[in-house]
Design a protein around this motif. Sequence first.
Motif, PDB file in Angstrom:
ATOM      1  N   SER A  18       0.830  -1.205   0.000  1.00 29.13           N
ATOM      2  CA  SER A  18       0.000   0.000   0.000  1.00 29.13           C
ATOM      3  C   SER A  18       0.866   1.258   0.000  1.00 29.13           C
ATOM      4  CB  SER A  18      -0.925   0.007   1.222  1.00 29.13           C
ATOM      5  OG  SER A  18      -1.837  -1.070   1.180  1.00 29.13           O
ATOM      6  N   VAL A  19       1.937   1.244   0.796  1.00 32.00           N
ATOM      7  CA  VAL A  19       2.845   2.393   0.852  1.00 32.00           C
ATOM      8  C   VAL A  19       3.527   2.601  -0.499  1.00 32.00           C
ATOM      9  CG1 VAL A  19       4.957   3.298   1.891  1.00 32.00           C
ATOM     10  CG2 VAL A  19       3.235   2.222   3.333  1.00 32.00           C
ATOM     11  N   THR A  20       3.982   1.496  -1.111  1.00 32.00           N
ATOM     12  CA  THR A  20       4.631   1.582  -2.425  1.00 32.00           C
ATOM     13  C   THR A  20       3.669   2.139  -3.465  1.00 32.00           C
ATOM     14  OG1 THR A  20       6.095  -0.284  -1.934  1.00 32.00           O
ATOM     15  CG2 THR A  20       5.762   0.266  -4.256  1.00 32.00           C
ATOM     16  N   ASP A  21       2.423   1.683  -3.410  1.00 28.48           N
ATOM     17  CA  ASP A  21       1.418   2.169  -4.356  1.00 28.48           C
ATOM     18  C   ASP A  21       1.169   3.662  -4.175  1.00 28.48           C
ATOM     19  OD1 ASP A  21      -0.704   1.523  -6.406  1.00 28.48           O
ATOM     20  OD2 ASP A  21      -1.979   2.320  -4.816  1.00 28.48           O
ATOM     21  N   LEU A  22       1.120   4.116  -2.942  1.00 26.23           N
ATOM     22  CA  LEU A  22       0.913   5.542  -2.679  1.00 26.23           C
ATOM     23  C   LEU A  22       2.080   6.365  -3.208  1.00 26.23           C
ATOM     24  CD1 LEU A  22      -0.554   5.495   0.957  1.00 26.23           C
ATOM     25  CD2 LEU A  22      -1.742   6.166  -1.141  1.00 26.23           C
ATOM     26  N   LYS A  23       3.306   5.860  -3.005  1.00 26.13           N
ATOM     27  CA  LYS A  23       4.476   6.572  -3.510  1.00 26.13           C
ATOM     28  C   LYS A  23       4.457   6.632  -5.037  1.00 26.13           C
ATOM     29  CE  LYS A  23       7.663   4.224  -1.227  1.00 26.13           C
ATOM     30  NZ  LYS A  23       9.010   3.860  -0.706  1.00 26.13           N
ATOM     31  N   PHE A 115       9.701   6.092 -10.591  1.00 25.22           N
ATOM     32  CA  PHE A 115       9.012   5.114  -9.752  1.00 25.22           C
ATOM     33  C   PHE A 115       9.733   4.980  -8.420  1.00 25.22           C
ATOM     34  CE2 PHE A 115       8.090   3.689 -14.121  1.00 25.22           C
ATOM     35  CZ  PHE A 115       6.700   3.617 -14.079  1.00 25.22           C
ATOM     36  N   PRO A 116       9.043   4.481  -7.381  1.00 25.92           N
ATOM     37  CA  PRO A 116       9.706   4.206  -6.106  1.00 25.92           C
ATOM     38  C   PRO A 116      10.769   3.130  -6.281  1.00 25.92           C
ATOM     39  CG  PRO A 116       7.308   4.183  -5.859  1.00 25.92           C
ATOM     40  CD  PRO A 116       7.598   4.200  -7.326  1.00 25.92           C
ATOM     41  N   PRO A 117      11.766   3.078  -5.388  1.00 27.45           N
ATOM     42  CA  PRO A 117      12.844   2.082  -5.494  1.00 27.45           C
ATOM     43  C   PRO A 117      12.330   0.646  -5.568  1.00 27.45           C
ATOM     44  CG  PRO A 117      13.396   3.737  -3.845  1.00 27.45           C
ATOM     45  CD  PRO A 117      11.983   4.006  -4.264  1.00 27.45           C
ATOM     46  N   GLU A 118      11.248   0.344  -4.852  1.00 26.71           N
ATOM     47  CA  GLU A 118      10.717  -1.024  -4.855  1.00 26.71           C
ATOM     48  C   GLU A 118      10.266  -1.442  -6.254  1.00 26.71           C
ATOM     49  OE1 GLU A 118       9.716   0.963  -0.880  1.00 26.71           O
ATOM     50  OE2 GLU A 118       9.684   1.490  -3.011  1.00 26.71           O
ATOM     51  N   ILE A 119       9.631  -0.525  -6.976  1.00 24.76           N
ATOM     52  CA  ILE A 119       9.171  -0.819  -8.328  1.00 24.76           C
ATOM     53  C   ILE A 119      10.334  -0.797  -9.307  1.00 24.76           C
ATOM     54  CG2 ILE A 119       7.730   0.025 -10.236  1.00 24.76           C
ATOM     55  CD1 ILE A 119       5.679   0.893  -8.194  1.00 24.76           C
ATOM     56  N   GLU A 120      11.276   0.138  -9.108  1.00 28.07           N
ATOM     57  CA  GLU A 120      12.456   0.211  -9.968  1.00 28.07           C
ATOM     58  C   GLU A 120      13.220  -1.110  -9.956  1.00 28.07           C
ATOM     59  OE1 GLU A 120      13.637   2.174 -12.067  1.00 28.07           O
ATOM     60  OE2 GLU A 120      12.949   4.219 -11.715  1.00 28.07           O
TER      61      GLU A 120
END
Length: 211
Positions: A18-23, A115-120
């Motif tokens: 959820s946090v990653t999606d918000l970012k 994109f956030p680091p998690e998605i990158e």
Amino acid sequence: MEKDLVSIKEANESLQNSVTDLKARSMRDNLIFSGIPEERHEDTEAVLQEFIQKKYKLDYEVPFERVHRMGKWKEYSSHPRNIVAKFTYFKDRELIRTRAPQKLHKSNVWVNEQFPPEIEEKRRKLYPVLRQAKKDHKKVKLVRDVLYIDGQEYIPPIGSAPRAFPTPTPAQTRSASNQTAERQYTPQNPTKDDRQAFKRQRQGSTPDRIG
């Protein structure tokens, strides 16, 4: 006790997602420009605006919410810092992004989504597969952290370690429209030169240099 630990782990993963999606949503209107020359104490927004007008030849100024260089100024750096720009209107952001391959052809400037680091990290693992699929003349599309090959969602092998080059073992895929339908995708005859090319690191959130 074991069930409680599993429940806590699942809740934690859900929260992180959820946090990653918000970012990711907060970066939706952003683009990263790499390679635009830099001067100390510059007006970065004015620099970017001038660059866009010169390359895209628009009849209006593109409005921005914020424009700034990423990281700290390094006096003796041979590479200019990236520029991150938050567009006021998403349609302007998409116009600049989608026309970049044509307008910035043979230039030294890249335009990437942010994109956030998690998605990158997930995207980087998909780049070798995407490049090989292009070499195999497949139709590819990378949407956030999901790769589609000929309309099928690419599913990495479970438990596989990250590789600089996709293994020739067939990878499972499933249809983007039907999550239960699966097929096989196999890279075609990878060469030694291909492997060396795939090992080279690229900067930014998209796999291919624009220009």
